[in-house]
Design a protein around this motif. Structure first.
Motif, PDB file in Angstrom:
ATOM      1  N   GLU A  57      47.098  -5.541  -1.742  1.00  0.00           N
ATOM      2  CA  GLU A  57      46.825  -6.947  -2.061  1.00  0.00           C
ATOM      3  C   GLU A  57      47.140  -7.845  -0.868  1.00  0.00           C
ATOM      4  O   GLU A  57      46.368  -8.755  -0.532  1.00  0.00           O
ATOM      5  CB  GLU A  57      47.643  -7.388  -3.268  1.00  0.00           C
ATOM      6  CG  GLU A  57      47.388  -8.845  -3.659  1.00  0.00           C
ATOM      7  CD  GLU A  57      48.270  -9.313  -4.800  1.00  0.00           C
ATOM      8  OE1 GLU A  57      48.359 -10.548  -4.988  1.00  0.00           O
ATOM      9  OE2 GLU A  57      48.857  -8.465  -5.496  1.00  0.00           O
ATOM     10  N   ARG A  61      44.571 -10.216   1.239  1.00  0.00           N
ATOM     11  CA  ARG A  61      44.854 -11.628   1.503  1.00  0.00           C
ATOM     12  C   ARG A  61      44.662 -11.942   2.982  1.00  0.00           C
ATOM     13  O   ARG A  61      44.112 -12.993   3.345  1.00  0.00           O
ATOM     14  CB  ARG A  61      46.283 -11.979   1.070  1.00  0.00           C
ATOM     15  CG  ARG A  61      46.464 -12.103  -0.432  1.00  0.00           C
ATOM     16  CD  ARG A  61      47.908 -12.406  -0.802  1.00  0.00           C
ATOM     17  NE  ARG A  61      48.031 -12.690  -2.213  1.00  0.00           N
ATOM     18  CZ  ARG A  61      47.827 -13.874  -2.774  1.00  0.00           C
ATOM     19  NH1 ARG A  61      47.521 -14.916  -2.007  1.00  0.00           N
ATOM     20  NH2 ARG A  61      47.933 -14.046  -4.069  1.00  0.00           N
ATOM     21  N   ASP A  64      41.003 -12.174   3.786  1.00  0.00           N
ATOM     22  CA  ASP A  64      40.390 -13.417   3.306  1.00  0.00           C
ATOM     23  C   ASP A  64      40.897 -14.649   4.045  1.00  0.00           C
ATOM     24  O   ASP A  64      40.296 -15.723   3.938  1.00  0.00           O
ATOM     25  CB  ASP A  64      40.681 -13.615   1.817  1.00  0.00           C
ATOM     26  CG  ASP A  64      40.023 -12.569   0.939  1.00  0.00           C
ATOM     27  OD1 ASP A  64      39.124 -11.860   1.434  1.00  0.00           O
ATOM     28  OD2 ASP A  64      40.423 -12.459  -0.240  1.00  0.00           O
ATOM     29  N   ARG A  66      43.943 -15.808   3.244  1.00  0.00           N
ATOM     30  CA  ARG A  66      44.791 -16.479   2.262  1.00  0.00           C
ATOM     31  C   ARG A  66      46.263 -16.350   2.653  1.00  0.00           C
ATOM     32  O   ARG A  66      46.661 -15.428   3.367  1.00  0.00           O
ATOM     33  CB  ARG A  66      44.581 -15.863   0.869  1.00  0.00           C
ATOM     34  CG  ARG A  66      43.243 -16.194   0.246  1.00  0.00           C
ATOM     35  CD  ARG A  66      43.114 -15.545  -1.117  1.00  0.00           C
ATOM     36  NE  ARG A  66      42.940 -14.102  -1.037  1.00  0.00           N
ATOM     37  CZ  ARG A  66      43.347 -13.247  -1.959  1.00  0.00           C
ATOM     38  NH1 ARG A  66      44.012 -13.687  -3.030  1.00  0.00           N
ATOM     39  NH2 ARG A  66      43.117 -11.956  -1.825  1.00  0.00           N
ATOM     40  N   ARG A  67      47.065 -17.261   2.127  1.00  0.00           N
ATOM     41  CA  ARG A  67      48.503 -17.251   2.385  1.00  0.00           C
ATOM     42  C   ARG A  67      49.125 -15.983   1.804  1.00  0.00           C
ATOM     43  O   ARG A  67      48.709 -15.495   0.756  1.00  0.00           O
ATOM     44  CB  ARG A  67      49.141 -18.480   1.740  1.00  0.00           C
ATOM     45  CG  ARG A  67      50.621 -18.666   2.075  1.00  0.00           C
ATOM     46  CD  ARG A  67      51.132 -19.963   1.495  1.00  0.00           C
ATOM     47  NE  ARG A  67      50.923 -20.017   0.042  1.00  0.00           N
ATOM     48  CZ  ARG A  67      51.316 -21.026  -0.715  1.00  0.00           C
ATOM     49  NH1 ARG A  67      51.890 -22.084  -0.176  1.00  0.00           N
ATOM     50  NH2 ARG A  67      51.102 -20.990  -2.017  1.00  0.00           N
ATOM     51  N   GLY A  69      49.237 -13.034   3.355  1.00  0.00           N
ATOM     52  CA  GLY A  69      48.602 -11.824   3.854  1.00  0.00           C
ATOM     53  C   GLY A  69      49.377 -11.175   4.978  1.00  0.00           C
ATOM     54  O   GLY A  69      50.295 -11.756   5.554  1.00  0.00           O
TER      55      GLY A  69
END
Length: 231
Positions: A57, A61, A64, A66-67, A69
């Motif tokens: 996961e 992240r 992408d 996203r925070r 990662g």
């Protein structure tokens, strides 16, 4: 139960069995207490599949942007599974998803020394394992002996990246507990139980689903069949 008997014997205490999944079992020799072992969708928190899923996961992240990662875990995902966008198609149809997820747990451990996200995953896993151990560990007896908590299973071969935070969490939540490596495996535990039954000195408590003894109710036929074969 056989893992408990192999790791602790016939003494009060607790065992945490960690591998792809995670379950804790404890007894004061009067009754059993169980925590987790509910599978990768409902539990097994802190086990190999849980760690691997959390690592994947974090990798997704990072892919992408996203925070939360981890670039390090993304690199390991791509080295192991190929391009990140293809992972769902590879993973979701598998019937052995827990094992596939758990196969990534060593990659999380390998990154933990230099990657704070990976290290944080293992700290959280350690907290879950300690929670399960605390839930099943019996109170200290009248003699003041601390609860013995045995760790058994392949999960704990991950070494210091997991064991260091786990010892810290266990010391905080079970300050009177004594953490020990399991002295024997489930096969050893099955032999411990068998010898105790043969000698008539089984101390571990009977239970309808955890420990059924030949001769107790429906198991009678098994006892008779085994006796006939032995003779």
């Amino acid at each position: 139960v056989t893992a408990y008997a192999g790791a602790v014997g016939q003494r009060p205490g607790a065992v945490v069995a960690g591998g792809t999944g995670m379950i804790a079992l404890g007894t004061d020799l009067r009754s059993w207490r169980r925590a987790d072992g509910w599978g990768h969708l409902l539990g097994d928190s802190g086990g190999g599949a849980w760690i691997g899923r959390a690592g994947l996961e974090a990798a997704m992240r990072a892919h992408d942007g996203r925070r939360g990662g981890s670039a390090a875990l993304l690199a390991r995902l791509e080295a192991v599974f190929g391009p990140a966008p293809e992972l769902p198609g590879l993973l979701y149809p598998r019937t052995d998803r827990p094992a596939v997820l758990a196969s990534f747990a060593p990659e999380v451990a390998a990154c933990a020394g230099d990657d704070p996200v990976a290290a944080g995953i293992l700290r959280e896993a350690a907290g879950h394992v300690a929670d399960a151990a605390a839930a099943v560990c019996p109170e200290a007896g009248a003699d003041g002996e601390p609860c013995e908590v045995a760790l058994t299973g392949g999960l704990f071969r991950m070494g210091d990246p997991l064991l260091r935070p786990l010892r810290e969490e266990l010391a905080r939540r079970l300050p009177r507990a004594r953490v020990v490596p399991g002295s024997g495996d489930p096969l050893t535990g099955a032999l411990v139980i068998a010898r105790a039954l043969a000698a008539g000195d089984l101390l571990l408590p009977r239970h309808p689903t955890l420990l059924g003894v030949p001769g107790d109710g429906p198991a009678r036929g098994f006892e008779q069949e085994t006796t006939e074969q032995d003779s």
